[in-house]
Motif scaffolding. Structure first.
Motif, PDB file in Angstrom:
ATOM      1  N   ILE A 100       0.953  -1.101   0.056  1.00 14.07           N
ATOM      2  CA  ILE A 100       0.045   0.095   0.116  1.00 14.07           C
ATOM      3  C   ILE A 100       0.771   1.312   0.077  1.00 14.07           C
ATOM      4  O   ILE A 100       0.650   2.287  -0.651  1.00 14.07           O
ATOM      5  N   GLY A 101       2.001   1.174   0.818  1.00 15.19           N
ATOM      6  CA  GLY A 101       2.590   2.245   0.656  1.00 15.19           C
ATOM      7  C   GLY A 101       3.384   2.703  -0.350  1.00 15.19           C
ATOM      8  O   GLY A 101       3.589   3.983  -1.066  1.00 15.19           O
ATOM      9  N   ARG A 102       3.696   1.740  -1.347  1.00 12.07           N
ATOM     10  CA  ARG A 102       4.341   2.039  -2.715  1.00 12.07           C
ATOM     11  C   ARG A 102       3.188   2.709  -3.402  1.00 12.07           C
ATOM     12  O   ARG A 102       3.608   3.679  -4.267  1.00 12.07           O
ATOM     13  N   ALA A 103       2.156   2.052  -3.542  1.00 11.55           N
ATOM     14  CA  ALA A 103       0.971   2.626  -4.085  1.00 11.55           C
ATOM     15  C   ALA A 103       0.780   4.131  -3.823  1.00 11.55           C
ATOM     16  O   ALA A 103       0.586   4.948  -4.791  1.00 11.55           O
ATOM     17  N   ILE A 104       0.769   4.206  -2.575  1.00 10.36           N
ATOM     18  CA  ILE A 104       0.647   5.689  -2.364  1.00 10.36           C
ATOM     19  C   ILE A 104       1.514   6.772  -2.853  1.00 10.36           C
ATOM     20  O   ILE A 104       1.285   7.815  -3.264  1.00 10.36           O
ATOM     21  N   ALA A 105       2.765   6.104  -2.653  1.00 12.85           N
ATOM     22  CA  ALA A 105       3.857   6.871  -3.098  1.00 12.85           C
ATOM     23  C   ALA A 105       3.772   7.304  -4.644  1.00 12.85           C
ATOM     24  O   ALA A 105       3.975   8.453  -5.076  1.00 12.85           O
ATOM     25  N   LEU A 106       3.610   6.230  -5.230  1.00 14.97           N
ATOM     26  CA  LEU A 106       3.209   6.380  -6.988  1.00 14.97           C
ATOM     27  C   LEU A 106       1.994   7.351  -7.286  1.00 14.97           C
ATOM     28  O   LEU A 106       2.135   8.189  -8.011  1.00 14.97           O
ATOM     29  N   ILE A 135      12.860   0.051   6.051  1.00 17.04           N
ATOM     30  CA  ILE A 135      13.855  -0.305   7.106  1.00 17.04           C
ATOM     31  C   ILE A 135      14.900  -1.078   6.066  1.00 17.04           C
ATOM     32  O   ILE A 135      14.675  -1.394   4.827  1.00 17.04           O
ATOM     33  N   ALA A 136      16.047  -1.121   6.299  1.00 21.21           N
ATOM     34  CA  ALA A 136      17.334  -1.673   5.683  1.00 21.21           C
ATOM     35  C   ALA A 136      17.028  -2.758   4.799  1.00 21.21           C
ATOM     36  O   ALA A 136      17.403  -2.663   3.732  1.00 21.21           O
ATOM     37  N   PRO A 137      16.153  -3.854   5.254  1.00 26.16           N
ATOM     38  CA  PRO A 137      16.194  -4.996   4.366  1.00 26.16           C
ATOM     39  C   PRO A 137      15.438  -4.732   2.997  1.00 26.16           C
ATOM     40  O   PRO A 137      15.399  -5.233   2.199  1.00 26.16           O
ATOM     41  N   GLN A 138      14.854  -3.404   2.943  1.00 23.06           N
ATOM     42  CA  GLN A 138      13.938  -3.170   1.876  1.00 23.06           C
ATOM     43  C   GLN A 138      14.574  -2.144   1.093  1.00 23.06           C
ATOM     44  O   GLN A 138      13.968  -1.517   0.298  1.00 23.06           O
ATOM     45  N   GLU A 139      15.989  -1.951   1.170  1.00 25.46           N
ATOM     46  CA  GLU A 139      16.489  -0.851   0.443  1.00 25.46           C
ATOM     47  C   GLU A 139      16.418  -1.102  -1.058  1.00 25.46           C
ATOM     48  O   GLU A 139      16.292  -0.130  -1.628  1.00 25.46           O
ATOM     49  N   GLU A 140      16.541  -2.255  -1.370  1.00 23.28           N
ATOM     50  CA  GLU A 140      16.716  -2.434  -3.190  1.00 23.28           C
ATOM     51  C   GLU A 140      15.145  -2.204  -3.468  1.00 23.28           C
ATOM     52  O   GLU A 140      14.974  -1.752  -4.691  1.00 23.28           O
ATOM     53  N   ALA A 150      14.984   4.255   7.863  1.00 23.32           N
ATOM     54  CA  ALA A 150      14.570   4.519   9.545  1.00 23.32           C
ATOM     55  C   ALA A 150      13.633   3.600   9.961  1.00 23.32           C
ATOM     56  O   ALA A 150      12.793   3.208   9.207  1.00 23.32           O
ATOM     57  N   ASP A 151      13.962   2.864  10.896  1.00 28.54           N
ATOM     58  CA  ASP A 151      12.725   2.216  11.857  1.00 28.54           C
ATOM     59  C   ASP A 151      12.157   3.005  12.635  1.00 28.54           C
ATOM     60  O   ASP A 151      12.507   3.731  13.612  1.00 28.54           O
ATOM     61  N   VAL A 152      10.721   3.161  12.091  1.00 31.12           N
ATOM     62  CA  VAL A 152       9.938   4.119  12.300  1.00 31.12           C
ATOM     63  C   VAL A 152       9.407   4.177  14.005  1.00 31.12           C
ATOM     64  O   VAL A 152       8.634   4.727  14.781  1.00 31.12           O
ATOM     65  N   SER A 153       9.798   3.047  14.513  1.00 33.09           N
ATOM     66  CA  SER A 153       9.602   2.548  16.102  1.00 33.09           C
ATOM     67  C   SER A 153      10.622   3.117  16.827  1.00 33.09           C
ATOM     68  O   SER A 153      10.217   3.091  17.987  1.00 33.09           O
TER      69      SER A 153
END
Ligand code: NDP
Length: 248
Positions: free
Chosen positions: A18-24, A38-43, A64-67
Motif C-alpha cells: 500500500i505504501g508504494r501505491a501511495i507514493a506512486l 527499514i534496511a532489508p527493503q533498500e533494494e 529509518a525504523d519508525v518505531s
C-alpha cells in the motif's frame, strides 16, 4: 490538473504494498516523494524511486525504523535538508504478528504496538513543526480490524484502534494551525501482509464484503490522494473506510 504540485510527502513503509501505491499516486499528482523503509527493503526502495523518476517525478529515500524515535528524528531532519519542507505525512508502516492472547508473547505484543502505533507518535511529533509551517496534513493507516476487532489480533487491533483515538485528538489540537489529521480503515487489501492468509479465510472475507472482492493497494492510494489534497480542505478528524462494504 495535478493537485499536489510543489508539495512534499513522506510515506513510511513505502518500499512495497500500500505504501508504494501511495507514493506512486501522490507522485503522479505532482508531489515530491520522501520514501521510507527499514534496511532489508533498500533494494525495493530503489525500485520505487526509479519508477517515480522515470515517470518524471522526484523521490528520495530515507532508511529509518519508525518505531525508534531517534531514527525518526534524524529522518525528519534529512527530509527538511533535502526538500526544505513537508506537506503530507502518511503513517503507513505496519506489521502483524497474529496469535491468540493466550499464546502471544510480550515481544509479539510490544513489537506490533511499537511499529504500528508508537511510530505514528514518533513521525507525527517530529513532523509537527514542518506541518504547521506548511499547513499540511497527516494521514494514518488504521484498519477495519481496529474498528471491529479480529480473532488473533489483540496486538494489531489495539494499535489500529489507538490510531483512531490519536487521529481524533490530534485533529483537535492542530485545527487552529490549519493542519488536518485523518486516518483510513482499509478492509482486505492484496499485499504481502495479507497473501499468507489461508485461502478459506479469503473466501469468507470476500463473502462478507459487499463488492464481493478484495481491494487493491491503488484503491487505498486514491482515497489518500484525495485526503492529502485541496479537495479535502474541510475534512479533519475523520476515519474513512476503504473496505468494499466489509464494515457494513
Ligand atoms: P506490507 O507488509 O506490504 O508493507 C509494509 C511495509 O512497512 C513493509 O515494507 C515493511 O517492511 C515496512 N516496515 C515494517 N516495519 C517497519 C519499520 N519499523 N519502519 C519502517 N518500515 C517498516 O503491508 P501493507 O502494504 O499491506 O500495509 C500497509 C499499511 O496498511 C499497514 O499499516 C497495515 O497495517 C495497513 N493495512 C493493511 C491492510 C491490508 O489488507 N493489507 C488492511 C488494513 C490496514 P518489512 O516487509 O521488511 O517488514
Amino acid at each position: 490538473m495535478k493537485t499536489l504540485e510543489n508539495k512534499v510527502a513522506l510515506i513510511t513503509g513505502s518500499s512495497q504494498g500500500i505504501g508504494r501505491a501511495i507514493a506512486l499516486k501522490l507522485a503522479s499528482q505532482g508531489a515530491k516523494i520522501a520514501l521510507n523503509d527499514i534496511a532489508p527493503q533498500e533494494e525495493n526502495l530503489k525500485i520505487v524511486q526509479a519508477q517515480i523518476k522515470n515517470a518524471g517525478g522526484e523521490a528520495k529515500y530515507f532508511m529509518a525504523d519508525v518505531s525508534k524515535y531517534d531514527e525518526v528524528e534524524k529522518m525528519m531532519q534529512s527530509v527538511q535538508q533535502e526538500f526544505g519542507r513537508l506537506d503530507i505525512l502518511v503513517n503507513n508502516a505496519g506489521i502483524t504478528k497474529d496469535r491468540t492472547l493466550a499464546k502471544m508473547t510480550v515481544e509479539e505484543w510490544q513489537k506490533v504496538i511499537d511499529i504500528n502505533l508508537t511510530s505514528v507518535f514518533n513521525c507525527s511529533k517530529t513532523a509537527l513543526p514542518l506541518l504547521i509551517q506548511s499547513q499540511g496534513n497527516i494521514i494514518s493507516l488504521s484498519s477495519f480490524s481496529g474498528l471491529r476487532g479480529n480473532f488473533g489480533q489483540t496486538n494489531y487491533t489495539a494499535a489500529k484502534a489507538g490510531i483512531v483515538g490519536f487521529t481524533k485528538t490530534l485533529s483537535k489540537e492542530l485545527g487552529k494551525f490549519g493542519v488536518r489529521v485523518n486516518a483510513v480503515a482499509p478492509g482486505f487489501i492484496e499485499s504481502k501482509m495479507t497473501e499468507a492468509m489461508p485461502e478459506e479465510m479469503k473466501v469468507v472475507v470476500k463473502k462478507l464484503t459487499s463488492l464481493g472482492r478484495t481491494g487493491k493497494p491503488e484503491e487505498v492510494a486514491n482515497v489518500i490522494a484525495f485526503l492529502a489534497g485541496p479537495d479535502a480542505s474541510f475534512v479533519t478528524g475523520d476515519i474513512i473506510n476503504i473496505d468494499g462494504g466489509l464494515a457494513i
